[in-house]
Design a protein around this motif. Structure first.
Motif, mmCIF file in Angstrom:
data_model
loop_
_atom_site.group_PDB
_atom_site.id
_atom_site.type_symbol
_atom_site.label_atom_id
_atom_site.label_comp_id
_atom_site.label_asym_id
_atom_site.label_seq_id
_atom_site.Cartn_x
_atom_site.Cartn_y
_atom_site.Cartn_z
ATOM 1 N N ARG A 1 0.811 -1.323 0.169
ATOM 2 C CA ARG A 1 -0.086 -0.010 0.024
ATOM 3 C C ARG A 1 0.913 1.254 0.038
ATOM 4 O O ARG A 1 0.533 2.244 -0.675
ATOM 5 C CB ARG A 1 -0.937 0.092 1.341
ATOM 6 N N GLN A 2 2.072 1.213 0.664
ATOM 7 C CA GLN A 2 2.838 2.242 0.642
ATOM 8 C C GLN A 2 3.294 2.673 -0.690
ATOM 9 O O GLN A 2 3.578 3.992 -1.152
ATOM 10 C CB GLN A 2 3.902 2.258 1.689
ATOM 11 N N ILE A 3 3.694 1.461 -1.284
ATOM 12 C CA ILE A 3 4.601 1.545 -2.649
ATOM 13 C C ILE A 3 3.270 2.257 -3.575
ATOM 14 O O ILE A 3 3.453 3.358 -4.312
ATOM 15 C CB ILE A 3 4.913 0.266 -3.322
ATOM 16 N N ARG A 4 1.954 1.835 -3.292
ATOM 17 C CA ARG A 4 1.053 2.536 -4.253
ATOM 18 C C ARG A 4 0.931 3.679 -4.166
ATOM 19 O O ARG A 4 0.757 4.494 -5.163
ATOM 20 C CB ARG A 4 -0.417 1.445 -4.105
ATOM 21 N N GLU A 5 0.991 4.254 -2.878
ATOM 22 C CA GLU A 5 0.946 5.610 -2.428
ATOM 23 C C GLU A 5 1.787 6.282 -3.077
ATOM 24 O O GLU A 5 1.521 7.371 -3.667
ATOM 25 C CB GLU A 5 0.609 5.623 -1.035
#
Length: 282
Positions: A6-10
């Motif tokens: 999710r951090q990568i996506r953000e």
């Protein structure tokens, strides 16, 4: 999807939104460069007038906009994590009078659609950046109707993509560039033969095919190439941000020499290579 993904996506969402003004500025040149990949995807999908198509990693709109012009009785939904990129796509659709085209900001790993919604999925140059490629393929399979088709394109190996490998080679002469983490999102993550076809098959897709596509992208001249790279090429920008003024000037000089040495009849025609992968839902 776990917190790390999710951090990568953000981080990706913020990055693509940050560079969206550059993509809007260079949209005509970039879309012309990427047109062969979009055309190959459309050819594989064999779009019909009543198709309901999901265009994933839509960016500024293509190939979804072209598909919408073909699916005259159907509709196309363009999705991307970057809402600012989608705003460009929606504006272009309005200018073209494509009332059957809409956009929705969404993560491919968590698509906000019911099972069996679409008859076809297009995805141009997106897979290599997805945090979890298998989860993305699973989601694509889920939202397709039985008999639905999928086609995607990814970049081939660096030696077939001088348009970006050339400048990255120059940057590495002046600034330390850490090697990509194996399996992490990146330009050439999907270049291994059969990788995406295998990913499709693990999701349940049948009749998968893979073909290689090569050509030359027209960057017009060294000035256009240099400015385009500084506006839209995130890996180039990241390295240039680390360089001092003298180093930046030396890099620019080397890049101009490289482009001029590889120009054809005064035009900056640079090699690209892509892989087109197709599959069907049983």
């Amino acid at each position: 999807m776990g917190p790390q993904l999710r951090q990568i996506r953000e981080e990706q969402r913020q990055s693509w939104n940050k560079f969206s003004p550059g993509w809007k500025k260079w949209n005509n040149l970039v879309m012309q460069f990427l047109q062969p990949m979009g055309a190959a995807i459309i050819d594989q999908l064999k779009i019909t007038p009543d198709d309901h198509v999901l265009d994933i990693a839509a960016g500024t709109g293509e190939p979804g906009l072209t598909i919408a012009a073909l699916a005259t009785s159907g509709k196309v939904v363009g999705t991307d994590v970057a809402e600012d990129m989608l705003a460009i796509a929606a504006d272009t659709a309005r200018q073209k009078g494509l009332q059957n085209y809409s956009t929705k900001a969404a993560d491919v790993c968590e698509l906000p659609f019911e099972d069996g919604t679409f008859t076809a999925i297009s995805c141009r140059m997106g897979f290599m950046f997805f945090p979890d490629m298998q989860l993305a393929a699973n989601e694509m399979y889920r939202v397709l109707k039985p008999g639905g088709r999928i086609a995607t394109s990814v970049w081939d190996t660096p030696d077939r993509n001088f348009w970006v490998a050339g400048i990255m080679g120059i940057l590495k002469k002046y600034v330390e560039v850490p090697p990509p983490v194996p399996g992490a999102p990146g330009m050439f993550r999907c270049a291994k033969p059969g990788l995406i076809a295998y990913t499709f098959e693990r999701s349940g897709f049948k009749n998968t095919t893979e073909q290689h596509l090569t050509g030359k992208g027209d960057y017009i001249d060294a000035d256009n190439y240099w400015q385009n790279m500084l506006d839209v090429a995130a890996p180039v920008i990241a390295v240039m941000d680390k360089a001092d003024d003298a180093t930046r000037a030396a890099i620019k000089n080397d890049v101009y020499d490289m482009i001029n040495a590889n120009s054809i009849d005064g035009k900056a025609l640079l090699d690209f290579g892509a892989i087109i992968i197709y599959g069907e839902k049983a």
